[in-house]
Design an enzyme around this catalytic site. Structure first.
Site, PDB file in Angstrom:
ATOM      1  N   CYS A 114       0.815  -1.228   0.000  1.00 45.97           N
ATOM      2  CA  CYS A 114       0.000   0.000   0.000  1.00 45.97           C
ATOM      3  C   CYS A 114       0.843   1.271   0.000  1.00 45.97           C
ATOM      4  O   CYS A 114       0.324   2.357  -0.273  1.00 45.97           O
ATOM      5  CB  CYS A 114      -0.938   0.012   1.204  1.00 45.97           C
ATOM      6  N   HIS A 257      -3.544   7.037   3.752  1.00 50.31           N
ATOM      7  CA  HIS A 257      -3.877   5.764   3.111  1.00 50.31           C
ATOM      8  C   HIS A 257      -5.339   5.430   3.418  1.00 50.31           C
ATOM      9  O   HIS A 257      -5.780   5.496   4.555  1.00 50.31           O
ATOM     10  CB  HIS A 257      -2.943   4.677   3.655  1.00 50.31           C
ATOM     11  N   ASN A 287     -10.035  -0.298   0.199  1.00 45.61           N
ATOM     12  CA  ASN A 287      -8.576  -0.187   0.233  1.00 45.61           C
ATOM     13  C   ASN A 287      -8.017  -0.687  -1.104  1.00 45.61           C
ATOM     14  O   ASN A 287      -8.080  -1.880  -1.393  1.00 45.61           O
ATOM     15  CB  ASN A 287      -8.047  -1.025   1.401  1.00 45.61           C
TER      16      ASN A 287
END
Ligand code: UT7
Length: 330
Positions: A114, A257, A287
């Site tokens: 990520c 994030h 996500n």
């Protein structure tokens, strides 16, 4: 040599198909209320029609090039962050270059889960410091759905697919975009086993005829990842501000994030960041791993949440563990 650089164009791309929380209610033992309260996610775009990492990167890159007023042939380096390339070989960066009709340039993938966008951005800064004439195409994409077990309610509701892209060059008079003031990235492999996709790697190879095992998919200790994500993202963002003699009141927009709204809120609280400055789009995308930050940044600019003059703080956290922060001035 240190050459400051600037994001000249941004773009993003997601698959057409959407999975809502109601869809998941039909797939696993879950419900909209649990998903919304625990994560904030309401829907996510998923590559149900077979879109690949390179397909989405191509879509995002075309937009970023257009915004930068450049042709693909202007690009000198392609850096692509992903853990879910179309294939192990060739790299997604080589495939993307080919799709864009360019060859003879450096093209490479970066693997930082990520945190991929900030790792790739740091790589772009280094390339531009070495080659001040460089025009770097940075793409960050994950088709997380290709490695999600849709019978595991603990992970499947969390993720979506997407891509973001940026065109980055050395800064110069008259250029507009996001000046990259600084990037900080970090990692800690000691806790890497808390979030893994091991199956199919050389440490856990599959032999011809093997059935796909659970380890082919995302495996995660959600609670532990949550705690590390909050701590790591807050502290690296604090470090970024301290390094530049700034406080949260100097920041106009915070883009963390987009994993879980509770993580975003906890980080915001630790940083004492007013909610009104925090950009989130995880409600509609889930996500998206490496795409999370550039997808949010690209949307925040397109929607006018980031305005000319905005000081933007980025924060990220992902498997590895990897984490980072970026500081941009638009
Ligand atoms: O990019 C970084 C990648 N990962 C992350 O950022 C994820 C970080 N972690 C998280 O976001 C959270 O830990 C989760 C959203 C994954 C889970 O939230 P939680 O509040 O930590 O829940 P939990 O894992 O402690 O589970 C609580 C309960 C469990 O049931 P019991 O044992 O209390 O009976 C789970 O089995 O919730 C259950 N559960 C679910 N229930 C309904 C887990 N997933 C679901 C689900 N629907 N989808």
């Amino acid at each position: 040599m240190n050459t400051s650089c600037i994001i000249r164009g941004l773009g993003h791309c997601v698959p057409d198909s959407v999975l809502t929380n109601a869809d998941f209610e039909r797939m696993v033992d879950t419900n909209d209320e649990w998903i919304v309260t625990r994560t904030g996610i309401r829907e996510r775009h998923v590559a149900l029609k077979g879109e690949t990492c390179v397909d989405l990167c191509h879509g995002a890159s075309v937009q970023a090039l257009k915004q930068a007023g450049m042709e693909a042939s202007d690009i000198t380096h392609v850096v692509l962050a992903t853990f879910s390339p179309d294939a192990f070989i060739p790299s997604a960066a080589c495939m993307l270059s080919h799709r864009l009709g360019i060859s003879g340039r450096m093209a490479m993938d970066v693997s930082a889960a990520c945190s991929g966008f900030l790792y790739a951005l740091e790589t772009a800064r280094a390339l531009i410091a070495l080659h001040p004439q460089a025009k770097v195409l940075l793409a960050a994409c994950d088709i997380v759905s290709s490695r999600v077990d849709y019978t595991d309610r603990g992970t499947c509701v969390l993720f979506g697919d997407g891509a973001g892209a940026a065109v980055i060059t050395a800064d110069g008079p008259g250029l507009t975009g996001g000046r990259v003031l600084d990037v900080l990235v970090s990692s800690d492999g000691a806790v890497g086993d808390l979030l893994t996709i091991k199956g199919g790697g050389s440490g856990t190879p599959y032999k011809l005829g093997d059935a796909i095992r659970r380890d082919f998919f995302v495996e995660m200790n959600g609670r532990e990842v949550y705690k590390h994500a909050v701590r790591a993202m807050s502290s690296i963002c604090e470090e970024m501000l301290t390094r530049h003699g700034l406080t949260t009141s100097d920041v106009d927009v915070f883009i963390p994030h987009q994993a879980n709204l509770r993580i975003v809120e906890a980080v915001g609280k630790r940083l004492d960041m007013p909610e009104a400055k925090v950009f989130t789009n995880l409600q509609k995308y889930g996500n998206t791993s490496a795409a999370s930050v550039p997808l949010a940044l690209s949307e925040a600019v397109a929607e006018g949440f980031v305005k000319p003059g905005s000081l933007v703080l980025l924060g990220t956290f992902g498997g590895g563990f990897t984490w980072g922060s970026g500081l941009l001035k638009f």
